[in-house]
Write an enzyme that holds these catalytic residues in place. Structure first.
Site, PDB file in Angstrom:
ATOM      1  N   CYS A 269       1.076  -1.255  -0.045  1.00 39.15           N
ATOM      2  CA  CYS A 269       0.256   0.379   0.168  1.00 39.15           C
ATOM      3  C   CYS A 269       0.391   1.009   0.263  1.00 39.15           C
ATOM      4  O   CYS A 269       0.538   2.205  -0.570  1.00 39.15           O
ATOM      5  CB  CYS A 269      -0.589   0.133   0.888  1.00 39.15           C
ATOM      6  SG  CYS A 269      -0.405   0.526   2.825  1.00 39.15           S
ATOM      7  N   HIS A 317      -2.678   1.372   6.531  1.00 41.38           N
ATOM      8  CA  HIS A 317      -3.113   1.506   5.277  1.00 41.38           C
ATOM      9  C   HIS A 317      -3.226   2.673   4.855  1.00 41.38           C
ATOM     10  O   HIS A 317      -3.217   3.976   5.410  1.00 41.38           O
ATOM     11  CB  HIS A 317      -4.441   0.566   5.008  1.00 41.38           C
ATOM     12  CG  HIS A 317      -4.498   0.387   3.873  1.00 41.38           C
ATOM     13  ND1 HIS A 317      -4.139  -0.915   2.902  1.00 41.38           N
ATOM     14  CD2 HIS A 317      -5.643   0.600   2.539  1.00 41.38           C
ATOM     15  CE1 HIS A 317      -4.273  -0.997   2.297  1.00 41.38           C
ATOM     16  NE2 HIS A 317      -5.698  -0.270   1.895  1.00 41.38           N
ATOM     17  N   HIS A 329      -6.061   2.416  -4.156  1.00 40.05           N
ATOM     18  CA  HIS A 329      -4.541   1.172  -3.401  1.00 40.05           C
ATOM     19  C   HIS A 329      -4.535  -0.181  -3.583  1.00 40.05           C
ATOM     20  O   HIS A 329      -5.072  -0.516  -4.483  1.00 40.05           O
ATOM     21  CB  HIS A 329      -5.338   2.050  -1.757  1.00 40.05           C
ATOM     22  CG  HIS A 329      -6.509   0.719  -1.956  1.00 40.05           C
ATOM     23  ND1 HIS A 329      -6.997  -0.574  -0.398  1.00 40.05           N
ATOM     24  CD2 HIS A 329      -7.640   0.202  -3.048  1.00 40.05           C
ATOM     25  CE1 HIS A 329      -8.459  -0.466  -0.471  1.00 40.05           C
ATOM     26  NE2 HIS A 329      -8.571  -0.620  -1.511  1.00 40.05           N
TER      27      HIS A 329
END
Length: 354
Positions: A269, A317, A329
């Site tokens: 990520c 994240h 993402h």
């Protein structure tokens, strides 16, 4: 010159390998503990398995960010160690040149009968002891005395550099041990998730794999047809660099998730975010924990394309906002880079980089 070559890595991975592995095993025992055992209940429903797999993926991602941070520290320590060794090599070469000059002077003094033969022998076999003695100063004039003083200072500086190099080597070993411990944690969690999925029938396994972003966007083709189109997202971006980062993220839709990867063909990520802004000429830190502080905080209501959006209380994240409540993402190993709504995960904050 040969003295300036980068040092061999043998000091890190050769004779110290057993010590590093021992540290790694000790570190693994004290690494961040995660809940979950990896054993699926015999009658668990796909939804229950999906929840457990999602939890394992989040735990693995948190460990991945810590791994990325440790790797960044290790890389920096390795660069500093190399620079210190190169500097020590240069100074040693300068020292040898100065010693040769002093040796020539001493030889001339000896030929003129002004230097004891024993002292000349000391100069050739053990110059450090000789230069630190008082005898040579008795024979050296003002210029030569200054040269002796300079050599002494060079010796002290080289020893300081070697001391700093030893400290950096210790730091590097510790970070390498931490990397091994983090890697064990990550692979352990991913193995648990794969084991859970393998126990399900094929049809149920497909449903479990369709988590979060998968439910919102079932294929790369669908993501490209989403509300936030590349043209609208880049047009709404605050500036050209932000628009370039958004365009890069769109171009990577469908790329696989690989922990620790920063592109160009696979990402985790924070690796996707770093690569997107790197393509736009902006340098960002490697981890989510650092990326959230890399720009100006913005509220959720003020989001614009190119803003970084972060999730979960541990800031584990990150995605890049592209407008209309959506982000791009890299979710987890079961899903490629994709479009997803930002409300599918607990929102933790946002940052505008440029």
């Amino acid at each position: 010159m040969a003295a300036h070559r980068k040092p061999s890595r043998r000091s890190v991975t050769g004779g110290t390998a057993r010590a590093v592995i021992t540290l790694a095993l000790a570190g693994a025992a004290t690494a961040t503990a995660f809940d979950g055992t990896g054993h699926a209940e015999p009658n668990a429903t796909p939804a229950q398995v999906r929840a457990k797999v999602d939890r394992l993926y989040r735990q693995a991602e948190s460990a991945t960010e810590k791994y990325n941070g440790a790797k960044e520290t290790a890389d920096a320590a390795e660069k500093r160690l190399g620079a210190l060794r190169d500097e020590a090599a240069r100074k040693t070469e300068d020292l040898n040149t100065a010693r040769e000059a002093l040796g020539s002077y001493a030889a001339a003094q000896y030929r003129d009968g002004g230097l004891d033969p024993t002292l000349q022998l000391m100069l050739s076999s053990s110059p450090d002891q000789y230069l630190n003695g008082a005898e040579f100063a008795q024979y050296a004039g003002g210029r030569q005395a200054a040269a002796v003083g300079a050599v002494r200072e060079q010796l002290r500086e080289i020893e300081r550099l070697r001391g700093r190099a030893r400290v950096e080597l210790g730091t590097l070993k510790a970070r390498q041990a931490e990397l091994r411990a983090r890697k064990r944690t990550i692979t352990g969690k991913l193995d648990e998730a794969r084991a859970l999925l393998s126990r399900l029938p094929t049809d149920d396994r497909a449903l479990v794999g369709e988590t979060g972003a998968g439910r919102a966007s079932r294929s790369v083709a669908a993501t490209r047809a989403g509300l936030a189109s590349p043209a609208s997202a880049t047009a709404a971006a605050p500036n050209s660099r932000t628009a370039a980062a958004v365009a890069y993220a769109y171009a990577k839709l469908g790329s696989p998730y690989v922990w620790g990867a920063t592109g160009p063909h696979a990402f985790d990520c924070s690796g996707l975010i770093q690569a997107a802004y790197r393509a736009a000429g902006v340098s960002l830190p490697r981890t989510t924990y650092a990326q959230i502080d890399a720009g100006r905080r913005v509220s959720r209501s003020a989001l614009r394309p190119g803003d970084l959006v972060f999730f979960y209380s541990g800031i584990s994240h990150v995605g890049i906002y592209v407008g209309n409540g959506q982000m791009i993402h890299a979710p987890n190993p079961s899903a490629p880079v994709r479009l997803a709504p930002i409300d599918e995960m607990p929102f933790a904050g946002a940052t505008r980089v440029v």
